[in-house]
Design a protein around this motif. Structure first.
Motif, PDB file in Angstrom:
ATOM      1  N   LYS A  22     -11.560  13.347  -1.750  1.00  0.00           N
ATOM      2  CA  LYS A  22     -11.893  13.382  -3.174  1.00  0.00           C
ATOM      3  C   LYS A  22     -13.395  13.550  -3.380  1.00  0.00           C
ATOM      4  N   LYS A  23     -14.213  12.830  -2.625  1.00  0.00           N
ATOM      5  CA  LYS A  23     -15.661  12.951  -2.746  1.00  0.00           C
ATOM      6  C   LYS A  23     -16.114  14.375  -2.430  1.00  0.00           C
ATOM      7  N   ALA A  24     -15.422  15.021  -1.489  1.00  0.00           N
ATOM      8  CA  ALA A  24     -15.833  16.353  -1.053  1.00  0.00           C
ATOM      9  C   ALA A  24     -15.272  17.463  -1.931  1.00  0.00           C
ATOM     10  N   TYR A  25     -14.006  17.352  -2.350  1.00  0.00           N
ATOM     11  CA  TYR A  25     -13.345  18.476  -3.010  1.00  0.00           C
ATOM     12  C   TYR A  25     -12.733  18.160  -4.370  1.00  0.00           C
ATOM     13  N   GLY A  26     -12.943  16.959  -4.888  1.00  0.00           N
ATOM     14  CA  GLY A  26     -12.449  16.661  -6.227  1.00  0.00           C
ATOM     15  C   GLY A  26     -11.128  15.923  -6.218  1.00  0.00           C
ATOM     16  N   ARG A  27     -10.761  15.413  -7.401  1.00  0.00           N
ATOM     17  CA  ARG A  27      -9.608  14.522  -7.511  1.00  0.00           C
ATOM     18  C   ARG A  27      -8.283  15.213  -7.222  1.00  0.00           C
ATOM     19  N   ARG A  28      -8.126  16.486  -7.555  1.00  0.00           N
ATOM     20  CA  ARG A  28      -6.825  17.133  -7.323  1.00  0.00           C
ATOM     21  C   ARG A  28      -6.493  17.188  -5.834  1.00  0.00           C
ATOM     22  N   TRP A  29      -7.477  17.567  -5.010  1.00  0.00           N
ATOM     23  CA  TRP A  29      -7.233  17.613  -3.567  1.00  0.00           C
ATOM     24  C   TRP A  29      -7.087  16.208  -2.995  1.00  0.00           C
ATOM     25  N   GLY A  30      -7.878  15.274  -3.528  1.00  0.00           N
ATOM     26  CA  GLY A  30      -7.728  13.889  -3.089  1.00  0.00           C
ATOM     27  C   GLY A  30      -6.346  13.351  -3.393  1.00  0.00           C
ATOM     28  N   ALA A  31      -5.825  13.691  -4.582  1.00  0.00           N
ATOM     29  CA  ALA A  31      -4.490  13.242  -4.977  1.00  0.00           C
ATOM     30  C   ALA A  31      -3.418  13.826  -4.067  1.00  0.00           C
ATOM     31  N   ARG A  32      -3.576  15.091  -3.680  1.00  0.00           N
ATOM     32  CA  ARG A  32      -2.589  15.722  -2.779  1.00  0.00           C
ATOM     33  C   ARG A  32      -2.591  15.024  -1.416  1.00  0.00           C
ATOM     34  N   VAL A  33      -3.774  14.716  -0.933  1.00  0.00           N
ATOM     35  CA  VAL A  33      -3.876  14.003   0.342  1.00  0.00           C
ATOM     36  C   VAL A  33      -3.199  12.642   0.242  1.00  0.00           C
ATOM     37  N   ALA A  34      -3.493  11.914  -0.845  1.00  0.00           N
ATOM     38  CA  ALA A  34      -2.886  10.591  -1.034  1.00  0.00           C
ATOM     39  C   ALA A  34      -1.369  10.692  -1.093  1.00  0.00           C
ATOM     40  N   TRP A  35      -0.849  11.717  -1.757  1.00  0.00           N
ATOM     41  CA  TRP A  35       0.595  11.883  -1.892  1.00  0.00           C
ATOM     42  C   TRP A  35       1.259  12.096  -0.534  1.00  0.00           C
ATOM     43  N   PHE A  36       0.769  13.065   0.233  1.00  0.00           N
ATOM     44  CA  PHE A  36       1.398  13.350   1.519  1.00  0.00           C
ATOM     45  C   PHE A  36       1.180  12.216   2.520  1.00  0.00           C
ATOM     46  N   TYR A  37       0.014  11.588   2.443  1.00  0.00           N
ATOM     47  CA  TYR A  37      -0.268  10.461   3.326  1.00  0.00           C
ATOM     48  C   TYR A  37       0.698   9.318   3.041  1.00  0.00           C
ATOM     49  N   TRP A  38       1.027   9.137   1.745  1.00  0.00           N
ATOM     50  CA  TRP A  38       1.955   8.065   1.393  1.00  0.00           C
ATOM     51  C   TRP A  38       3.414   8.444   1.635  1.00  0.00           C
ATOM     52  N   ILE A  39       3.837   9.635   1.215  1.00  0.00           N
ATOM     53  CA  ILE A  39       5.268   9.973   1.227  1.00  0.00           C
ATOM     54  C   ILE A  39       5.823  10.005   2.645  1.00  0.00           C
ATOM     55  N   ASN A  40       4.952  10.254   3.640  1.00  0.00           N
ATOM     56  CA  ASN A  40       5.453  10.252   5.015  1.00  0.00           C
ATOM     57  C   ASN A  40       5.985   8.874   5.411  1.00  0.00           C
ATOM     58  N   PHE A  41       5.401   7.827   4.796  1.00  0.00           N
ATOM     59  CA  PHE A  41       5.700   6.476   5.261  1.00  0.00           C
ATOM     60  C   PHE A  41       7.137   6.041   4.987  1.00  0.00           C
ATOM     61  N   PRO A  42       7.650   6.142   3.743  1.00  0.00           N
ATOM     62  CA  PRO A  42       9.053   5.753   3.541  1.00  0.00           C
ATOM     63  C   PRO A  42      10.035   6.621   4.319  1.00  0.00           C
ATOM     64  N   ILE A  43       9.685   7.901   4.543  1.00  0.00           N
ATOM     65  CA  ILE A  43      10.552   8.763   5.361  1.00  0.00           C
ATOM     66  C   ILE A  43      10.547   8.268   6.802  1.00  0.00           C
ATOM     67  N   TRP A  44       9.369   7.930   7.291  1.00  0.00           N
ATOM     68  CA  TRP A  44       9.246   7.377   8.652  1.00  0.00           C
ATOM     69  C   TRP A  44       9.996   6.049   8.746  1.00  0.00           C
ATOM     70  N   MET A  45       9.891   5.219   7.715  1.00  0.00           N
ATOM     71  CA  MET A  45      10.597   3.943   7.710  1.00  0.00           C
ATOM     72  C   MET A  45      12.104   4.160   7.830  1.00  0.00           C
ATOM     73  N   ALA A  46      12.610   5.158   7.109  1.00  0.00           N
ATOM     74  CA  ALA A  46      14.042   5.468   7.188  1.00  0.00           C
ATOM     75  C   ALA A  46      14.418   5.939   8.592  1.00  0.00           C
ATOM     76  N   SER A  47      13.579   6.780   9.205  1.00  0.00           N
ATOM     77  CA  SER A  47      13.892   7.295  10.546  1.00  0.00           C
ATOM     78  C   SER A  47      13.894   6.163  11.576  1.00  0.00           C
ATOM     79  N   LEU A  48      12.946   5.223  11.453  1.00  0.00           N
ATOM     80  CA  LEU A  48      12.899   4.121  12.407  1.00  0.00           C
ATOM     81  C   LEU A  48      14.015   3.112  12.159  1.00  0.00           C
ATOM     82  N   ALA A  49      14.469   2.988  10.916  1.00  0.00           N
ATOM     83  CA  ALA A  49      15.629   2.127  10.636  1.00  0.00           C
ATOM     84  C   ALA A  49      16.870   2.682  11.325  1.00  0.00           C
ATOM     85  N   VAL A  50      17.021   4.012  11.291  1.00  0.00           N
ATOM     86  CA  VAL A  50      18.139   4.661  11.982  1.00  0.00           C
ATOM     87  C   VAL A  50      18.007   4.457  13.486  1.00  0.00           C
ATOM     88  N   LEU A  51      16.791   4.635  14.010  1.00  0.00           N
ATOM     89  CA  LEU A  51      16.569   4.478  15.449  1.00  0.00           C
ATOM     90  C   LEU A  51      16.797   3.032  15.884  1.00  0.00           C
TER      91      LEU A  51
END
Length: 462
Positions: free
Chosen positions: A73-102
């Protein structure tokens, strides 16, 4: 007043090990075959080293709770920062589901039990909400969980490597480890698994979120990355050898490969394998608990800045933990595991895991150019740790890892031929990635609308 518990350097190194040493992804990486050692070595130099150093510099220079989101965000503005935050976060519940299955698969594998689908889903839900509840408490209060997990991971990797050496000496190798076999193979299967190796390297920026819990973070964070990185590289390669000694690469299961390797190495399912399986299940929960701190704080910080929905900004007033993000993680992971039995995929762990890997790798792409740009636009920033070297070297350290991320993502989601195996493996992940991107853009625009309604400036650079 009770003194706040502190992370020592020893704790920080163990934290680096428990965050980055991902035991469950050792089997998918080993499926590359003997040439995995070439790829491990190459990516250690071209990706892992610059990524660790850049994380150390950014994490000690900009040591607020926003982490990777704040840097971009500091480097490229809030829109790019928001996209990073989204993908960084959304991976986690998907990973949680995969590890629950495992977790459920390992449980039934080591105890040789057969359960109905509703009972299996119930076990997965218990796993998810156990992790969710623990994640609502400060990591320094539960560091013993992470320290034990670090030793458990090391024990699993070392046992796998030692047994692999014994198997190679007494019975020979399951795979060809001669000079020619170690050379890289540029076939579709090998290239598709490279993203897993990169995934195995990620997580150093999570260690930087512990700065407020350390006695001397300016010194301890770089040390934790250096010492932890050396240990992690050794354990990954040692375990990879053990697995390669036991199971032919083309027969290695992405989900059951680790336990299968131990069964083959010791000659059957015995109490030792059961103990290893229990330790493995423990590390699955610890993986998520260790990552939750960094992921949830990024989501909370972005929500405070109206770049994520307001629910992520909810905190526990007693300990300032991001309970909103934790609960949303649990809800989404629960929905995924409940829906999983209705998804026509024989390896649901790999389906979820592949999507989580892609989402996480996407979140890191902009971190590398952000490092270079922040050096340019913020020359007066205080750098407790600064990577030494000329500007041309900094450019190489920036663009080589970024290009590697982009290339491996293409190999992971784009079908490279029209075979049914390739289409069945890639198309669901491609569709999931597109859906995640579209939903993310909607969420970001909704959050921007909330910001506008609150009278907050929504300029792209704010």
């Amino acid at each position: 007043m009770k003194e706040k518990k502190k992370f020592r350097l020893f704790d920080a190194v163990l934290m680096a090990v428990v965050v980055i040493l991902v035991v469950e992804s050792a089997a998918p990486a080993a499926a590359i075959g003997s040439s995995q050692f070439f790829w491990w070595g190459l990516l250690l130099i071209l990706f892992f080293l610059p990524y660790g150093l850049i994380s150390a510099e950014l994490g000690t220079t900009y040591d607020d709770e926003g982490g990777i989101y704040d840097w971009v965000k500091k480097a490229y503005g809030r829109r790019w920062g928001a996209r990073v935050a989204w993908f960084y976060w959304i991976n986690f519940p998907i990973w949680m589901a995969s590890l629950a299955v495992l977790f459920q698969e390992v449980l039934t594998q080591i105890f040789q039990i057969h359960l109905s689908t509703p009972v299996l889903v119930l076990i997965q839900l218990i796993f998810i909400w156990f992790v969710t509840i623990i994640s609502c408490y400060p990591v320094s209060d539960s560091k013993w969980i992470l320290n034990i997990a670090a030793f458990a991971k090391v024990a699993i990797m070392v046992c796998l490597g030692i047994l692999g050496i014994y198997h190679a000496v007494t019975k020979g190798m399951a795979n060809d480890f001669s000079g020619a076999a170690l050379l890289p193979k540029f076939d579709i299967q090998n290239l598709s698994f490279l993203s897993v190796i990169l995934f195995n390297f990620l997580g150093f920026e999570v260690v930087t979120t512990l700065a407020s819990d350390m006695d001397n973070p300016k010194k301890q964070i770089p040390q934790a990355i250096i010492y932890g990185g050396i240990l992690i590289a050794f354990f990954y390669l040692f375990a990879a050898f053990g697995m390669g000694a036991a199971v032919p690469a083309d027969q290695l299961s992405a989900s059951g490969g680790l336990i299968d390797s131990f069964i083959l190495l010791v000659g059957g399912l015995n109490p030792f394998v059961v103990i290893i399986g229990i330790l493995f299940m423990y590390t699955l929960a610890a993986n998520l608990i260790s990552w939750a701190l960094g992921v949830n704080y990024v989501a909370l910080y972005a929500a405070r800045n109206n770049d994520m929905p307001a629910v992520f900004a909810k905190e526990n007033p007693k300990n300032d933990m991001p309970v909103g993000a934790s609960i949303v993680n649990g809800v989404i992971a629960s929905i995924l595991v409940v829906a999983a039995p209705f998804i026509p995929n024989e390896n649901i762990f790999w389906a979820f895991f592949s999507l989580n890997v892609v989402a996480l790798l996407l979140s890191y792409i902009m971190m590398f150019p952000a490092f270079l740009k922040l050096r340019k636009i913020d020359p007066n920033a205080v750098h407790p740790f600064k990577i030494p070297g000329p500007n041309w070297l900094m450019k190489i350290m920036t663009f080589v890892p970024m290009i590697l991320l982009i290339i491996t993502l293409i190999f992971s989601i784009v079908p490279l031929d029209s075979s049914s195996a390739e289409m069945n493996a890639k198309i669901p992940v491609l569709i999931g990635t597109i859906l995640a991107f579209v939903i993310g853009e909607i969420v970001i625009r909704y959050s921007a609308k909330e910001k506008h309604e609150k009278g907050v400036i929504t300029d792209e650079n704010n």
